[in-house]
Scaffold this active site. Structure first.
Site: not given
Ligand code: ADP
Length: 345
Positions: A74-75, A119, A168, A228
């Protein structure tokens, strides 16, 4: 002390259980372009249309909400959107905005075309949400000056901006807040085995880790279909291989992940404890999440946000109106005998 102190491997377990973002790892491996962002094709297509149309109109895209379990990207999407729009991203989170003044300061410091990323938006208080509504809807910051009968509202115009929020727990967002994400509300899905393999391959390259095809497959298989987690497991397996002075093969990955108590389905100790409690203490369910959390001395949120979505995805539990129930697959995975009348395939 020595007998009660936990072995150091437990520190890693805690990271897995809580799916805590490892800021350094996240930043190093975060995709910097749409091409590097694997999967979630439907969302990417929709965002592409939203961004292109907004750009043609010469105005920022409307507000966007992403939801889904932690670590699904998401981030990263918020960063990619900001990058594409060449605007700067101001990142904060629901718990960090404690007072109305915190939000007012954030909003009034935005420049035209900025992206405000919040977030964990479900953790904003109602009072703060109410300041956010007019800001999202009409681009104005309403500030109340004074108290009682002499109080008056001062309306400050804000520069055009896009709010991107992530959560979430979308069900915890109030209906008025949800309805203001007019650019779209997008649910992130768990990733396919192939997509995670591609992510692990890229991460291994960036981290300079030598790993063979089967090693990549093994990490992907145990990664809870979550980027992640895949990156985290890759790093732990890399450390293990380094100390063993051995290449990262399937066997070595399996050995390293067994030490972390991550099983063949990617379940962590807490996943298994949750299933075991459901089966042994609640006779397979139905059990409410609060009752389960109390039985495990865990936070209900940890179970419902981190563990439950993946167990549902694997078909190990089912959600019924009366609570969670364990499926036959759960009995089978844990090697337990299912209730009479039900047989394992
Ligand atoms: P969330 O915000 O949903 O908790 P993040 O965007 O922080 O997740 O993602 C965590 C890590 O996972 C990112 O830093 C990246 O390294 C990896 N990641 C997430 N989505 C992808 C994707 N679609 N392709 C490649 N790597 C990804």
């Amino acid at each position: 002390m020595s007998s009660s102190s936990k072995p150091s491997a437990k520190v890693s377990d805690i990271d897995i259980e809580e799916q805590k973002p490892d800021t350094f790892l996240d930043q190093t491996l975060r995709p910097a372009s749409w091409n590097e962002y694997v999967g979630q094709e439907g969302i990417k297509n929709n965002l592409h249309i939203l961004i292109s149309a907004a750009r043609e109109r010469g105005s920022p895209p409307e507000h966007i909400l992403f939801y889904g379990p932690p670590g699904l990207g998401k981030t990263t999407l918020a960063h990619l959107i900001a990058h594409e729009l060449k605007g700067s991203l101001r990142a904060t989170s629901g718990p960090a905005i404690e007072r109305v003044g915190d939000l007012a300061a954030l909003l009034s410091n935005l420049s035209p075309g900025d992206i405000l990323f919040i977030d964990e938006i479900h953790r904003l208080s109602r009072a703060i949400e109410e300041v956010l509504y007019p800001a999202m809807e009409s681009g104005a910051l309403n500030i109340i000056i004074g108290k009682g009968p002499s109080a008056r509202t001062l309306e400050l115009p804000l520069p055009p901006f896009t709010l991107i929020a992530a959560t979430t727990r979308v069900a915890d967002l109030s209906a008025p807040l949800r309805s203001r994400f007019s650019g779209g509300t997008f649910r992130l899905e768990f990733y396919s085995q192939e997509d995670i393999e591609q992510i692990v391959k890229r991460s291994a390259k960036i981290l300079g880790v030598k790993i063979d095809k089967d090693g990549i497959k093994e990490i992907a298989k145990r990664s809870r279909a979550t980027p992640r987690t895949a990156n985290y497991l890759l790093k732990r397996a890399r450390d293990f291989a380094q100390l063993k002075r051995a290449p990262l093969t399937q066997n070595l990955v399996a050995e390293a992940l067994a030490m972390l108590e991550v099983d063949v389905l990617g379940l962590t100790p807490l996943d298994r404890k949750m299933l075991t409690a459901l089966i042994e203490r609640f006779q397979g369910g139905p059990a409410g999440v609060n009752a389960l959390a109390a039985a495990l001395s865990e936070e209900p949120e940890t179970l419902s946000e981190v563990h439950e979505p993946f167990l549902l995805q694997l078909g190990l539990i089912e959600r019924t109106p009366r609570g969670r129930t364990a499926t036959l697959a759960a009995y089978k995975h844990l090697g337990l005998t299912p209730p009479r009348g039900q047989t394992l395939l």
